[in-house]
Design a protein around this motif. Structure first.
Motif, mmCIF file in Angstrom:
data_model
loop_
_atom_site.group_PDB
_atom_site.id
_atom_site.type_symbol
_atom_site.label_atom_id
_atom_site.label_comp_id
_atom_site.label_asym_id
_atom_site.label_seq_id
_atom_site.Cartn_x
_atom_site.Cartn_y
_atom_site.Cartn_z
ATOM 1 N N ARG A 256 0.829 -1.213 0.000
ATOM 2 C CA ARG A 256 0.000 0.000 0.000
ATOM 3 C C ARG A 256 0.856 1.253 0.000
ATOM 4 O O ARG A 256 2.057 1.196 0.174
ATOM 5 N N GLY A 257 0.221 2.389 -0.182
ATOM 6 C CA GLY A 257 0.929 3.660 -0.214
ATOM 7 C C GLY A 257 1.234 4.003 -1.659
ATOM 8 O O GLY A 257 0.330 4.175 -2.464
ATOM 9 N N ASP A 258 2.506 4.052 -1.991
ATOM 10 C CA ASP A 258 2.939 4.312 -3.373
ATOM 11 C C ASP A 258 2.849 2.987 -4.123
ATOM 12 O O ASP A 258 3.850 2.341 -4.426
ATOM 13 N N TYR A 259 1.633 2.575 -4.412
ATOM 14 C CA TYR A 259 1.298 1.241 -4.902
ATOM 15 C C TYR A 259 2.156 0.789 -6.084
ATOM 16 O O TYR A 259 2.813 -0.248 -6.023
ATOM 17 N N GLU A 260 2.159 1.548 -7.175
ATOM 18 C CA GLU A 260 2.896 1.126 -8.369
ATOM 19 C C GLU A 260 4.388 1.025 -8.099
ATOM 20 O O GLU A 260 5.045 0.073 -8.536
ATOM 21 N N ASN A 261 4.943 1.978 -7.388
ATOM 22 C CA ASN A 261 6.367 1.961 -7.069
ATOM 23 C C ASN A 261 6.687 0.783 -6.143
ATOM 24 O O ASN A 261 7.713 0.122 -6.308
ATOM 25 N N ASN A 262 5.804 0.515 -5.172
ATOM 26 C CA ASN A 262 6.037 -0.604 -4.254
ATOM 27 C C ASN A 262 6.010 -1.942 -4.981
ATOM 28 O O ASN A 262 6.807 -2.834 -4.672
ATOM 29 N N ILE B 219 3.044 -9.297 -5.791
ATOM 30 C CA ILE B 219 3.285 -9.070 -7.219
ATOM 31 C C ILE B 219 2.161 -9.687 -8.035
ATOM 32 O O ILE B 219 1.620 -9.075 -8.936
ATOM 33 N N TYR B 220 1.785 -10.926 -7.700
ATOM 34 C CA TYR B 220 0.797 -11.594 -8.544
ATOM 35 C C TYR B 220 -0.629 -11.518 -8.010
ATOM 36 O O TYR B 220 -1.570 -11.467 -8.794
ATOM 37 N N LEU B 221 -0.836 -11.478 -6.708
ATOM 38 C CA LEU B 221 -2.205 -11.394 -6.201
ATOM 39 C C LEU B 221 -2.888 -10.097 -6.640
ATOM 40 O O LEU B 221 -4.090 -10.070 -6.871
ATOM 41 N N THR B 222 -2.098 -9.040 -6.771
ATOM 42 C CA THR B 222 -2.658 -7.756 -7.193
ATOM 43 C C THR B 222 -3.078 -7.754 -8.658
ATOM 44 O O THR B 222 -3.723 -6.816 -9.107
ATOM 45 N N GLN B 223 -2.727 -8.808 -9.385
ATOM 46 C CA GLN B 223 -3.120 -8.900 -10.783
ATOM 47 C C GLN B 223 -4.591 -9.286 -10.930
ATOM 48 O O GLN B 223 -5.207 -9.025 -11.949
ATOM 49 N N PHE B 224 -5.154 -9.932 -9.890
ATOM 50 C CA PHE B 224 -6.544 -10.371 -9.997
ATOM 51 C C PHE B 224 -7.365 -10.093 -8.738
ATOM 52 O O PHE B 224 -8.548 -10.411 -8.689
ATOM 53 N N MET B 225 -6.741 -9.493 -7.729
ATOM 54 C CA MET B 225 -7.476 -9.112 -6.512
ATOM 55 C C MET B 225 -7.282 -7.613 -6.299
ATOM 56 O O MET B 225 -6.236 -7.069 -6.638
ATOM 57 N N ASP B 226 -8.304 -6.957 -5.742
ATOM 58 C CA ASP B 226 -8.267 -5.511 -5.535
ATOM 59 C C ASP B 226 -7.954 -5.211 -4.078
ATOM 60 O O ASP B 226 -8.768 -5.483 -3.189
ATOM 61 N N ASP B 227 -6.786 -4.624 -3.842
ATOM 62 C CA ASP B 227 -6.333 -4.295 -2.496
ATOM 63 C C ASP B 227 -7.232 -3.243 -1.835
ATOM 64 O O ASP B 227 -7.221 -3.097 -0.623
ATOM 65 N N ASN B 228 -8.000 -2.520 -2.627
ATOM 66 C CA ASN B 228 -8.894 -1.480 -2.095
ATOM 67 C C ASN B 228 -10.247 -2.036 -1.645
ATOM 68 O O ASN B 228 -11.040 -1.306 -1.048
ATOM 69 N N VAL B 229 -10.530 -3.292 -1.952
ATOM 70 C CA VAL B 229 -11.761 -3.944 -1.499
ATOM 71 C C VAL B 229 -11.411 -4.704 -0.219
ATOM 72 O O VAL B 229 -10.619 -5.657 -0.273
ATOM 73 N N PRO B 230 -11.946 -4.282 0.930
ATOM 74 C CA PRO B 230 -11.532 -4.865 2.216
ATOM 75 C C PRO B 230 -11.576 -6.395 2.268
ATOM 76 O O PRO B 230 -10.646 -7.015 2.787
ATOM 77 N N GLU B 231 -12.604 -7.007 1.709
ATOM 78 C CA GLU B 231 -12.706 -8.466 1.749
ATOM 79 C C GLU B 231 -11.585 -9.115 0.934
ATOM 80 O O GLU B 231 -11.027 -10.136 1.333
ATOM 81 N N GLU B 232 -11.272 -8.521 -0.212
ATOM 82 C CA GLU B 232 -10.206 -9.080 -1.057
ATOM 83 C C GLU B 232 -8.839 -8.863 -0.408
ATOM 84 O O GLU B 232 -7.978 -9.732 -0.477
ATOM 85 N N ARG B 233 -8.653 -7.717 0.230
ATOM 86 C CA ARG B 233 -7.386 -7.470 0.922
ATOM 87 C C ARG B 233 -7.198 -8.484 2.046
ATOM 88 O O ARG B 233 -6.117 -9.047 2.209
ATOM 89 N N GLU B 234 -8.229 -8.723 2.824
ATOM 90 C CA GLU B 234 -8.141 -9.691 3.922
ATOM 91 C C GLU B 234 -7.819 -11.087 3.402
ATOM 92 O O GLU B 234 -7.004 -11.806 3.979
ATOM 93 N N LEU B 235 -8.464 -11.490 2.318
ATOM 94 C CA LEU B 235 -8.183 -12.797 1.727
ATOM 95 C C LEU B 235 -6.737 -12.861 1.238
ATOM 96 O O LEU B 235 -6.042 -13.854 1.469
ATOM 97 N N ALA B 236 -6.270 -11.802 0.593
ATOM 98 C CA ALA B 236 -4.884 -11.758 0.106
ATOM 99 C C ALA B 236 -3.906 -11.858 1.276
ATOM 100 O O ALA B 236 -2.881 -12.552 1.184
ATOM 101 N N LEU B 237 -4.206 -11.189 2.398
ATOM 102 C CA LEU B 237 -3.335 -11.271 3.573
ATOM 103 C C LEU B 237 -3.309 -12.693 4.143
ATOM 104 O O LEU B 237 -2.261 -13.178 4.571
#
Length: 172
Positions: free
Chosen positions: A11-17, A40-58
């Motif tokens: 999170r933060g400077d998303y593209e740079n990170n 690197i790869y989870l962000t290709q098909f999951m949205d870090d801005n959607v709380p449920e998807e972020r929790e699943l990714a974590l």
């Protein structure tokens, strides 16, 4: 080959990170390990801005931490909340946690150090950066200090001399 979990901010400077995570992963491969870098790869098909998807990714990331031999933390002195949770999980399960910058600056396991005199080192003090927190407050992550062995500086100088005008990029 050893599997190493690459722990760095998302999170933060998303593209740079994400770009930095790719560079850390490449450096890990060059050290002879398999990098496991889920953001690197989870962000290709999951949205870090959607709380449920972020929790699943974590949760997925937590499972991947447990399958690795080590965790290399890039930004260990000022970890993000997600990084801190991954670091604590690794420690709780006896998985060694290393400073990622130190890990990628070491010799490959099959390289033998040459008998070179200790010529000293260089410490770079990079200015602080600010990141946006979830609550839209700026967080000051403080300066980053990186110590380079003098032989690395000499190697870079040799590369610049042998290929004038070349641009050498290290890290993000």
């Amino acid at each position: 080959m050893k599997k190493v979990y690459i722990c760095s901010p998302c999170r933060g400077d998303y593209e740079n990170n994400i770009q930095r995570a790719k560079e850390y992963s490449r450096a890990a491969v060059e050290k002879g390990v398999i990098p496991v870098t889920p953001h690197i790869y989870l962000t290709q098909f999951m949205d870090d801005n959607v709380p449920e998807e972020r929790e699943l990714a974590l949760k997925i990331g937590s499972e991947l931490v447990l399958g690795c031999s080590e965790l290399w933390a890039f930004g260990i002195d000022h970890p993000s909340a997600g990084m801190a949770a991954e670091i604590e999980l690794a420690k709780a399960h006896g998985i060694p946690v290393r400073n990622g910058f130190e890990a990628i600056s070491e010799l490959k396991p099959d390289e033998e150090p040459e008998d070179k005199p200790d010529i000293g080192s260089v410490t770079l003090h990079l200015p602080a950066f600010k990141a946006m927190a979830v609550c839209n407050q700026h967080l000051d992550h403080g300066p980053i200090s990186i110590e380079l062995d003098g032989s690395v500086i000499l190697e870079l100088a040799d590369r610049l001399i042998s290929d004038p005008g070349v641009h050498i990029e290290i890290g993000g």
